[in-house]
Design a protein around this motif. Sequence first.
Motif, PDB file in Angstrom:
ATOM      1  N   THR A   1     -11.294  -4.116   4.724  1.00  0.00           N
ATOM      2  CA  THR A   1      -9.892  -4.284   4.354  1.00  0.00           C
ATOM      3  C   THR A   1      -9.662  -5.474   3.432  1.00  0.00           C
ATOM      4  O   THR A   1      -8.781  -5.413   2.570  1.00  0.00           O
ATOM      5  CB  THR A   1      -9.025  -4.467   5.614  1.00  0.00           C
ATOM      6  OG1 THR A   1      -9.542  -5.551   6.404  1.00  0.00           O
ATOM      7  CG2 THR A   1      -9.015  -3.190   6.449  1.00  0.00           C
TER       8      THR A   1
ATOM      9  N   LYS B   1      -3.995   4.599   4.708  1.00  0.00           N
ATOM     10  CA  LYS B   1      -4.255   3.274   4.144  1.00  0.00           C
ATOM     11  C   LYS B   1      -4.682   3.376   2.677  1.00  0.00           C
ATOM     12  O   LYS B   1      -4.190   2.634   1.817  1.00  0.00           O
ATOM     13  CB  LYS B   1      -5.347   2.572   4.946  1.00  0.00           C
ATOM     14  CG  LYS B   1      -5.720   1.214   4.376  1.00  0.00           C
ATOM     15  CD  LYS B   1      -7.004   0.685   4.955  1.00  0.00           C
ATOM     16  CE  LYS B   1      -7.363  -0.652   4.336  1.00  0.00           C
ATOM     17  NZ  LYS B   1      -7.475  -0.591   2.848  1.00  0.00           N
TER      18      LYS B   1
ATOM     19  N   ASP C   1      -2.796   1.914  -0.533  1.00  0.00           N
ATOM     20  CA  ASP C   1      -3.442   1.004  -1.477  1.00  0.00           C
ATOM     21  C   ASP C   1      -3.367   1.547  -2.908  1.00  0.00           C
ATOM     22  O   ASP C   1      -3.171   0.781  -3.859  1.00  0.00           O
ATOM     23  CB  ASP C   1      -4.910   0.790  -1.083  1.00  0.00           C
ATOM     24  CG  ASP C   1      -5.049  -0.009   0.205  1.00  0.00           C
ATOM     25  OD1 ASP C   1      -4.041  -0.601   0.650  1.00  0.00           O
ATOM     26  OD2 ASP C   1      -6.153  -0.028   0.776  1.00  0.00           O
TER      27      ASP C   1
ATOM     28  N   ASN D   1      -0.136   0.907  -4.393  1.00  0.00           N
ATOM     29  CA  ASN D   1       0.027  -0.514  -4.699  1.00  0.00           C
ATOM     30  C   ASN D   1      -0.883  -0.986  -5.840  1.00  0.00           C
ATOM     31  O   ASN D   1      -0.944  -2.187  -6.116  1.00  0.00           O
ATOM     32  CB  ASN D   1      -0.223  -1.354  -3.451  1.00  0.00           C
ATOM     33  CG  ASN D   1       0.836  -1.123  -2.390  1.00  0.00           C
ATOM     34  OD1 ASN D   1       1.978  -0.787  -2.701  1.00  0.00           O
ATOM     35  ND2 ASN D   1       0.461  -1.289  -1.133  1.00  0.00           N
TER      36      ASN D   1
ATOM     37  N   ALA E   1      -4.408  -0.236  -6.219  1.00  0.00           N
ATOM     38  CA  ALA E   1      -5.864  -0.212  -5.982  1.00  0.00           C
ATOM     39  C   ALA E   1      -6.377   1.195  -6.258  1.00  0.00           C
ATOM     40  O   ALA E   1      -6.619   1.980  -5.338  1.00  0.00           O
ATOM     41  CB  ALA E   1      -6.181  -0.647  -4.548  1.00  0.00           C
TER      42      ALA E   1
ATOM     43  N   TRP F   1      -8.206   9.169  -3.840  1.00  0.00           N
ATOM     44  CA  TRP F   1      -8.938   8.278  -2.947  1.00  0.00           C
ATOM     45  C   TRP F   1     -10.068   8.993  -2.204  1.00  0.00           C
ATOM     46  O   TRP F   1     -10.681   8.405  -1.325  1.00  0.00           O
ATOM     47  CB  TRP F   1      -7.979   7.642  -1.939  1.00  0.00           C
ATOM     48  CG  TRP F   1      -6.990   8.629  -1.380  1.00  0.00           C
ATOM     49  CD1 TRP F   1      -7.165   9.447  -0.314  1.00  0.00           C
ATOM     50  CD2 TRP F   1      -5.689   8.914  -1.885  1.00  0.00           C
ATOM     51  NE1 TRP F   1      -6.070  10.225  -0.101  1.00  0.00           N
ATOM     52  CE2 TRP F   1      -5.123   9.917  -1.066  1.00  0.00           C
ATOM     53  CE3 TRP F   1      -4.937   8.411  -2.951  1.00  0.00           C
ATOM     54  CZ2 TRP F   1      -3.845  10.418  -1.279  1.00  0.00           C
ATOM     55  CZ3 TRP F   1      -3.673   8.930  -3.160  1.00  0.00           C
ATOM     56  CH2 TRP F   1      -3.139   9.920  -2.331  1.00  0.00           C
TER      57      TRP F   1
END
Length: 375
Positions: free
Chosen positions: A129, A222, A226, A229, A231, A247
């Motif tokens: 993380t 998650k 991410d 945001n 990532a 992802w």
Amino acid sequence: MENYVVAVIADAAESPGIYKRKYDSKELETFPTLLSSLRKNSKKLFRLPRTAALFLIDSLADIRLEQGTIPKHVKVLATLNFFAHGSYQAAIGEDSLLGLSQPTTSRCINITSEAIVEELARASIQFPTIPEEIQKTKREFFDLYGMPHVLGAVDGTHIAICEPPLNHPTAPGSLFYNRKGFYSINCQMIVNGHGRIISVNPNFPGSTHDAAIWSMSQIKRKLERDYVNGANTQWLLGDKGYPLQPWIMTPIIRPQGVAENTYNRCHANARNVVEMCYGRLKNKFRCLHRHRTLHYTPPTVAKIIIACCVLHNMFIDVLSGFFFFFIFVPKHAIGRLTISSFDGLVLLTCMFCQTAMQTAMITVMWTVMMTMMRC
């Protein structure tokens, strides 16, 4: 990996006919010495080096392991023995060095499994993380398989269980009947480049598709969060049963050209790490094997699966030369470790160190810890 060591007497190997013995105080006080007589059989019986088995016993602090007339180390090693062989509880308990009844063996397995899950699972099974962990995981995967920005490989595996009640109000037995023709729990795992388990989800019945489990997993949410945001250069590898998402990368169904075929080849090579992990996990802990059906309720099976994953990671850490004292020992257990436990742990770790520098670093850390304990 558990339940075997109750009367690991020096002459036990020469007197296999002794069983259902009583445990006196002298035997309990000399347990580390008695366990050392299993130098040649520890991995065979418990799937752990004997020092790691001793360390596991020291690190578990569940009060239920201390209660009753059965010693703590007997409960833990009986469970380890069950994990390793997947035999019936009666056969495990009636071993010539144990002498436990079937109900007692069952309680030992339940208590020890819960203790491992509650005390060690959170520290042992961790999805990266923080930025440093993420970059390290990506770099390891790239160095091993040539796939950039990969955090891990995801897949599901079926753990066979006995037929659950068909009239259960919330989870009828029919939900656990999978497409392969037996009752199971579909367990989703994510592993890193070294085959270490970084996420495990054993909470779905066998009829649930891998993609459905993924869509409801916390890891998926998650990674999606991410990505939103910013990532957008991190993903997992999944087989063609998973949906292609920013992802999670899946193979190209009908590749065309050199580039797509090269991608599929690299993808298959890298994703194979999760298949190898399943093979090692089930071969080491035979209770998870298809032909060693677990005769427990689904919640109990889930705890056994997680406990085996913790022990799998522990074994990998030992072989990697990691000083896993800093990883696995809970804070409340630090003061309970004995001098002999530290000595054995350092010797075990140094055996697997690749360089003199690693050995020197571990020796320095051990010296510091021993000084702190004496103060």
